[in-house]
Write a protein that holds these residues in place. Structure first.
Motif, PDB file in Angstrom:
ATOM      1  N   SER A  48      -2.077  13.747  -3.600  1.00  0.00           N
ATOM      2  CA  SER A  48      -1.557  12.385  -3.404  1.00  0.00           C
ATOM      3  C   SER A  48      -0.547  12.341  -2.273  1.00  0.00           C
ATOM      4  O   SER A  48      -0.505  11.372  -1.505  1.00  0.00           O
ATOM      5  CB  SER A  48      -0.912  11.870  -4.692  1.00  0.00           C
ATOM      6  OG  SER A  48      -1.883  11.691  -5.683  1.00  0.00           O
ATOM      7  N   VAL A  49       0.275  13.388  -2.163  1.00  0.00           N
ATOM      8  CA  VAL A  49       1.216  13.475  -1.039  1.00  0.00           C
ATOM      9  C   VAL A  49       0.426  13.553   0.266  1.00  0.00           C
ATOM     10  O   VAL A  49       0.764  12.861   1.244  1.00  0.00           O
ATOM     11  CB  VAL A  49       2.155  14.695  -1.196  1.00  0.00           C
ATOM     12  CG1 VAL A  49       2.941  14.947   0.078  1.00  0.00           C
ATOM     13  CG2 VAL A  49       3.097  14.484  -2.365  1.00  0.00           C
ATOM     14  N   GLY A  67      -4.084  20.608 -13.036  1.00  0.00           N
ATOM     15  CA  GLY A  67      -4.737  19.394 -12.544  1.00  0.00           C
ATOM     16  C   GLY A  67      -3.739  18.363 -12.067  1.00  0.00           C
ATOM     17  O   GLY A  67      -3.889  17.770 -10.987  1.00  0.00           O
ATOM     18  N   PHE A  68      -2.675  18.136 -12.851  1.00  0.00           N
ATOM     19  CA  PHE A  68      -1.650  17.177 -12.450  1.00  0.00           C
ATOM     20  C   PHE A  68      -0.921  17.630 -11.186  1.00  0.00           C
ATOM     21  O   PHE A  68      -0.625  16.816 -10.308  1.00  0.00           O
ATOM     22  CB  PHE A  68      -0.640  16.944 -13.575  1.00  0.00           C
ATOM     23  CG  PHE A  68      -1.117  16.020 -14.654  1.00  0.00           C
ATOM     24  CD1 PHE A  68      -1.683  14.792 -14.343  1.00  0.00           C
ATOM     25  CD2 PHE A  68      -0.985  16.373 -15.988  1.00  0.00           C
ATOM     26  CE1 PHE A  68      -2.121  13.933 -15.338  1.00  0.00           C
ATOM     27  CE2 PHE A  68      -1.409  15.524 -16.988  1.00  0.00           C
ATOM     28  CZ  PHE A  68      -1.987  14.308 -16.666  1.00  0.00           C
ATOM     29  N   ALA A 107       0.829  -1.202   0.000  1.00  0.00           N
ATOM     30  CA  ALA A 107       0.000   0.000   0.000  1.00  0.00           C
ATOM     31  C   ALA A 107       0.868   1.258   0.000  1.00  0.00           C
ATOM     32  O   ALA A 107       0.534   2.254  -0.661  1.00  0.00           O
ATOM     33  CB  ALA A 107      -0.940  -0.005   1.205  1.00  0.00           C
ATOM     34  N   THR A 108       1.982   1.210   0.697  1.00  0.00           N
ATOM     35  CA  THR A 108       2.914   2.341   0.703  1.00  0.00           C
ATOM     36  C   THR A 108       3.533   2.523  -0.679  1.00  0.00           C
ATOM     37  O   THR A 108       3.682   3.657  -1.164  1.00  0.00           O
ATOM     38  CB  THR A 108       4.006   2.134   1.761  1.00  0.00           C
ATOM     39  OG1 THR A 108       3.383   1.986   3.039  1.00  0.00           O
ATOM     40  CG2 THR A 108       4.970   3.300   1.802  1.00  0.00           C
ATOM     41  N   VAL A 109       3.883   1.424  -1.329  1.00  0.00           N
ATOM     42  CA  VAL A 109       4.419   1.493  -2.690  1.00  0.00           C
ATOM     43  C   VAL A 109       3.388   2.115  -3.631  1.00  0.00           C
ATOM     44  O   VAL A 109       3.724   2.948  -4.480  1.00  0.00           O
ATOM     45  CB  VAL A 109       4.865   0.096  -3.182  1.00  0.00           C
ATOM     46  CG1 VAL A 109       5.136   0.083  -4.675  1.00  0.00           C
ATOM     47  CG2 VAL A 109       6.087  -0.370  -2.420  1.00  0.00           C
ATOM     48  N   VAL A 110       2.136   1.740  -3.477  1.00  0.00           N
ATOM     49  CA  VAL A 110       1.070   2.319  -4.305  1.00  0.00           C
ATOM     50  C   VAL A 110       0.985   3.823  -4.082  1.00  0.00           C
ATOM     51  O   VAL A 110       0.869   4.600  -5.042  1.00  0.00           O
ATOM     52  CB  VAL A 110      -0.284   1.625  -4.013  1.00  0.00           C
ATOM     53  CG1 VAL A 110      -1.441   2.402  -4.614  1.00  0.00           C
ATOM     54  CG2 VAL A 110      -0.273   0.200  -4.530  1.00  0.00           C
ATOM     55  N   ARG A 112       1.771   6.547  -6.983  1.00  0.00           N
ATOM     56  CA  ARG A 112       0.735   7.517  -7.369  1.00  0.00           C
ATOM     57  C   ARG A 112       1.315   8.932  -7.371  1.00  0.00           C
ATOM     58  O   ARG A 112       1.109   9.697  -8.313  1.00  0.00           O
ATOM     59  CB  ARG A 112      -0.475   7.420  -6.435  1.00  0.00           C
ATOM     60  CG  ARG A 112      -1.545   8.426  -6.772  1.00  0.00           C
ATOM     61  CD  ARG A 112      -2.808   8.282  -5.972  1.00  0.00           C
ATOM     62  NE  ARG A 112      -2.569   7.862  -4.617  1.00  0.00           N
ATOM     63  CZ  ARG A 112      -3.470   7.228  -3.872  1.00  0.00           C
ATOM     64  NH1 ARG A 112      -4.641   6.949  -4.353  1.00  0.00           N
ATOM     65  NH2 ARG A 112      -3.189   6.900  -2.641  1.00  0.00           N
ATOM     66  N   VAL A 113       2.040   9.284  -6.326  1.00  0.00           N
ATOM     67  CA  VAL A 113       2.677  10.605  -6.279  1.00  0.00           C
ATOM     68  C   VAL A 113       3.643  10.758  -7.444  1.00  0.00           C
ATOM     69  O   VAL A 113       3.650  11.781  -8.147  1.00  0.00           O
ATOM     70  CB  VAL A 113       3.407  10.814  -4.928  1.00  0.00           C
ATOM     71  CG1 VAL A 113       4.247  12.072  -4.965  1.00  0.00           C
ATOM     72  CG2 VAL A 113       2.410  10.866  -3.776  1.00  0.00           C
ATOM     73  N   GLY A 114       4.461   9.741  -7.673  1.00  0.00           N
ATOM     74  CA  GLY A 114       5.425   9.788  -8.768  1.00  0.00           C
ATOM     75  C   GLY A 114       4.769   9.921 -10.133  1.00  0.00           C
ATOM     76  O   GLY A 114       5.248  10.660 -11.005  1.00  0.00           O
ATOM     77  N   PHE A 115       3.667   9.209 -10.334  1.00  0.00           N
ATOM     78  CA  PHE A 115       2.968   9.276 -11.622  1.00  0.00           C
ATOM     79  C   PHE A 115       2.458  10.684 -11.897  1.00  0.00           C
ATOM     80  O   PHE A 115       2.676  11.234 -12.985  1.00  0.00           O
ATOM     81  CB  PHE A 115       1.803   8.276 -11.654  1.00  0.00           C
ATOM     82  CG  PHE A 115       0.953   8.418 -12.882  1.00  0.00           C
ATOM     83  CD1 PHE A 115       1.362   7.866 -14.082  1.00  0.00           C
ATOM     84  CD2 PHE A 115      -0.243   9.122 -12.838  1.00  0.00           C
ATOM     85  CE1 PHE A 115       0.590   8.009 -15.231  1.00  0.00           C
ATOM     86  CE2 PHE A 115      -1.014   9.273 -13.977  1.00  0.00           C
ATOM     87  CZ  PHE A 115      -0.602   8.711 -15.175  1.00  0.00           C
TER      88      PHE A 115
END
Length: 190
Positions: free
Chosen positions: A165-166, A157-158, A109-112, A116-119
């Motif tokens: 996400s952070v 938006g991004f 879940a932490t990796v997700v 998500r933040v990275g994406f």
């Protein structure tokens, strides 16, 4: 357990009339992104109405409305996607988390959260790179405005999605679990 009929509020009064009362509407917890998306949506609605009116009532369609409506729809989508990030309710697969050991599920879940933040951060960087490459030479087809205005809304938006996400990742870290690990939980659970 299904509530019995006696547990439900009465809607039929002693006078035989239907009585229903709505709950008070509270918009105090509505996020900025939702108001921005609503604004774009109303402008989109007005544009489409103007297009309909000029095409079917005046029989002389305004050519610019279709293009502007398309760009307003893009704005609604990118601001609306930010709302999905804020609520943490984008599509996710939590099936395998039921069968994982708790430490492994927490790590995944932490990796997700990190991915998500990275994406979203990478999407923001790529959007900036594309905007710089296009420069001010790329213009809209019917309206003489720079296309970077549309891409600027996508960029905002991004950036908003990356920022939110952070916040979500930090919330999951402080709480000790995410909705992937406990699908019955929500962002309101502390």
């Amino acid at each position: 357990m299904t509530p019995s009929i006696d547990d439900m509020p009465a809607v039929m009064g002693d006078d035989g009339q239907f009585h229903a009362q709505d709950e008070a509407v509270d918009l105090s917890d509505t996020k900025l992104e939702a108001w921005v998306a609503l604004g774009f949506f109303w402008i989109l609605g007005a544009t489409v109405f103007y297009q309909f009116f000029t095409r079917y009532v005046m029989n002389d369609s305004a050519a610019w409305t279709e293009e502007i409506a398309r760009y307003l729809l893009i704005a609604v989508v990118f601001t609306g996607a930010t709302i999905g990030v804020v609520k943490n309710n984008h599509i996710q697969v939590d099936f395998f988390y039921k069968f994982m050991p708790t430490p492994m599920a927490r790590a995944m879940a932490t990796v997700v959260d990190v991915l998500r933040v990275g994406f979203f951060a990478a999407a923001a960087v790529l959007t900036v790179m594309m905007m710089l490459k296009l420069g001010s030479n790329s213009r809209m087809t019917m309206v003489d405005l720079p296309m970077n205005w549309v891409y600027g809304i996508c960029l905002l938006g991004f950036i908003a999605m990356a920022f939110r996400s952070v916040q979500i990742a930090l919330f999951h870290h402080r709480r000790g679990y995410s909705v992937l690990e406990r699908p019955e939980s929500s962002m309101d659970d502390k």
